[in-house]
Structures are given as C-alpha cells and as structure tokens.
Design an enzyme around this catalytic site. Sequence first.
Site, PDB file in Angstrom:
ATOM      1  N   LYS A 277      33.409  57.555  67.534  1.00  0.00           N
ATOM      2  CA  LYS A 277      32.182  56.887  67.955  1.00  0.00           C
ATOM      3  C   LYS A 277      31.221  56.760  66.769  1.00  0.00           C
ATOM      4  CE  LYS A 277      32.219  58.962  72.604  1.00  0.00           C
ATOM      5  NZ  LYS A 277      32.201  57.750  73.459  1.00  0.00           N
ATOM      6  N   ARG A 351      40.072  58.703  81.275  1.00  0.00           N
ATOM      7  CA  ARG A 351      41.019  58.262  82.307  1.00  0.00           C
ATOM      8  C   ARG A 351      42.390  58.929  82.127  1.00  0.00           C
ATOM      9  NH1 ARG A 351      39.956  52.235  80.545  1.00  0.00           N
ATOM     10  NH2 ARG A 351      37.972  53.313  80.210  1.00  0.00           N
TER      11      ARG A 351
END
Length: 496
Positions: A277, A351
């Site tokens: 990030k 996920r």
Amino acid sequence: MEWKLTREPLASLAADAIIVFHTEDRESTQGCAHEVNQALEYRISSLISEGEIRGSLGEVTILHNWGKIPSKRVLVTGLGKEDKTDLRRLKNAVAEAARKAQAVGIKQLGIDCPFYMIERYNSVDVIQAIVEGVELGSYQHHSYKSDIKKKEMEVVWLSLDELPQSVFEAGIERGQVFARATNLARFLAHEPGNYLTPDKLAEQAKQIAEKRGLSIDIFTKDRLAEHGMNGLLAVSRGSANPPRMIILSYYGAPDSKEVLGLVGKGVTFDSGGLQIKPGAKMDTMKGDMAGAAAVLGAMDAIGKLKPHCNVIAIIPACENLTGSDAYRPGDVLQTYSGKTVEVHHTDAEGRIVLADAISYAKRLGATKLVDVATLTGAVVVALGYETAGLMTNDDEWGHEVKTAARIAGERVWELPMYDEYEAYVKSEIADLKNDAGSPAGAIQGGMFLKQFAEDTPLVHLDIAGTASSGKNNGIHPKGATGSSVRTLIQLAMRFG
C-alpha cells in the site's frame, strides 16, 4: 459508570449537570425542559427566541444554574424535527451531550426521557437508546501517553416518572450490554499492531470465552497446515507472527439444528503484502481486524444475554506483510474447501483468509452465515463512511440481516450479486482469482466469498467505510467505531 433511576423531576435533582431536550420546530420548551425553563426564570425560552438555541440535531447548549436549581449546569440538547426523531437520532443526540458533559468534567449526570418518545416507541427500547447514547458517546479511546488523565462520568440518573422499575432495569441492562460490546470492539480495533498480534487477539478471545462460558478452540500454524487452510497460511507467510484460527461456540438452543455462523476478518496489520500500500495512512491498517473485533464484541454480548440460539464464531487472524517468504502475485493456493485461487493482488488478502473460515464454519454446522470485513476501498467509493455494504446469495437471509441492522440503528445498503458478476472472479489457471481490478470492486469481494458459501445462505458485510470515523460524530468517537457489533447481537437475539 453506574445508572440510577429517579422519580423526582430533573429540576429538583442535585447533580453536576442535567440534559433536557428541545426540537427545532417548536418555539417553546415542553415536558421536563419546560419545568427547568420555568425554574431558570425562562432563560431557555429567551435563548430560543434569540435564535441561540435552535434545537437542531446534536446541538448542545450549556447553561449554568444562576442559583435557581440544584444541578450546576443544564445541557439543552437538540433533537431536530420532532416528527423525524427516532431512536437512532435520540441516541446520537444523547451521545453528543454526554461527550460534551464529560469534556467539562461532569461526574454526575441527570437525563430527561422525552415523553413523546415513550408514547411512540417501546419504553425499554427508548431507555436502551439513551444508555447506548451515553456509553457510546462518552467512550474514550485508550492512550499510551504517560501523563494522560481521563475524564469519566461516575453516575447517570435517568428521570422516569411512571414507568415500572422492571422496564428501567431491562432497558439499562440491554443498553449496557450492547454499548460495552461495541466499546470492546473499539478497543481491539484501536490497538497498535505490535500490541495486538494474531496470538494476542486469540488471548482476547480466550478471556471472553472464560468470562462468558463459551467453548473455544484455537488453531496454531501446525493445525492450520494439518487442515489444509492454505489461504490463511499463505497470507501470513510474510510475517514473523504466526497465524491463528479462532473458533468460539455458544449453544443456547441444543434442541435446534439451526446454527448462526459469524465470520470476522482478523488481519491485525495489513501492509498490502508485496503489492504494498502507499505509505500515507498505512498506520490505520492496524484496524484491518475490525470485522474480527465486531464478532468478538458480539460473542461477548451473546454470552452475557444468553439468547435461545446457537452461534459459532470463526476468526482467521494473521498479518499481511512483505517478508522473504511472502506470497506472490501469480501464486496459486489450494484453500480448505479444495477450490484453488490464483493470486492477482496480494492486497486482496481478506477474501482469501475468509474463504478458509467460511468453509470451516460450514464444516462445523453453520446453517446461516454472516461475514464482517474491512474488505474493499471500493465500498467507500460507493457508499462513503455512513453505510456498510451488504451482499447476499439469499434474499430472505439478507432481509433478516437488514432488519437486525435497522433495529440496531446501523445503516447497511445492499449491492447486487448477479450471476454475471462471476466473470470477475474467474481465473484461466485456477478455480478463482482474488482480484479483477477496479470495476465493481466491492461486489467482486462478495462474489468471491459466495463461491465458498455455496448453497448456505450468506450475508457479506463490507465495513471498510464504517469501521472508523474521521471525527466525533454522534455515538461514534474519532477512530474505531465498533461497526456491526449491535447488528450481530440483534441478529442472534432474533435467530432464536
């Protein structure tokens, strides 16, 4: 904080401060506010006529007593338009007043219970809303400053003229349980990543289990490998802190085959992995376990309230870092379900770990599923910071979760999961891929998780926008909010 019932009017109560209410569509005070206004020789009316007190939602005006009443201060609190005042607005208004009272050092507080709210809603629900407003609004995130001195309220008096003691006690208990479970989730999500590692999160779960009499099982790295939970293992490989799978169980309805499965994303720090990030605001990624915090808070409350239902909570806990063994873009992982996943982006890790947890929840007998996760930035683009995204493979189950959220006062909005969206999660070399770029980003997450729920009804709650607040706002302090805790508690109470 201790709650007490008083039958005497607030105008005669000796406290550090009292809260009375005013609505913006009235030119004069009413109810308890009118009594206090009279005692103060109509000073409140004067400020209303001059436009200084408008009654807008969340407006708080502090007045001194001029020696006219026993309480030292009066907090005139706005509820907005009276016909729009519901339990959610009442809760937020009370929260603003409680936060301001605490900021000026109030130790003993008295609160009016608006008569028109009692006429409009169930009395227990009104009392619960007031309690939640005070306890959520006055919550202060813990600090590691060496010289910090917290201002905390000690006693809150609720003025109820005619309602039975049993109604008061029921509303107080429910309000405290819901608020304190939410504040527990806030505490956990606020903890720095070096203080709340996967192992420390498991220790927190142990404490809850011991306190509430819940069953608990914790998978370490070796047991995860034995069970083939390679999604969770892969995401955790870049970190020196090993992963944990936390399983909490509550069986309050042994005669029932229905089991509610709660799954919370527990990434205790998320750097994004090898596809790292940007540095700006990466410090906030200590809160990427807010879904796990919500589930733990809810289980704490469920253990306290003991509803007639069965609940299994599964929390996959890990860190997503960039160590020498970190998982890579292009890797193919075989998950616990047997389905294979091609890694397209290492920052779509939530996920992957949830996939193993959802499959294991089904293995343990969950008949209905809800997962809670700070899953995508895309849901913030779609819904901002006020509303969580809801996706479901079962309309009836989705409606039940939306109902629980509405009762809890938490906003959700359903996003579609049409079959055509499955194209986004198809891979050329594996059963699935974990990312397909920007289009329908939030829905991609839901469609991915749907493949692991299969025929089991699933609701996916994406709380990336609601898990944290950028400012003090109603019941939410700046920082971790405890999003979805109260929805999950309501859901469990309705599930029985």
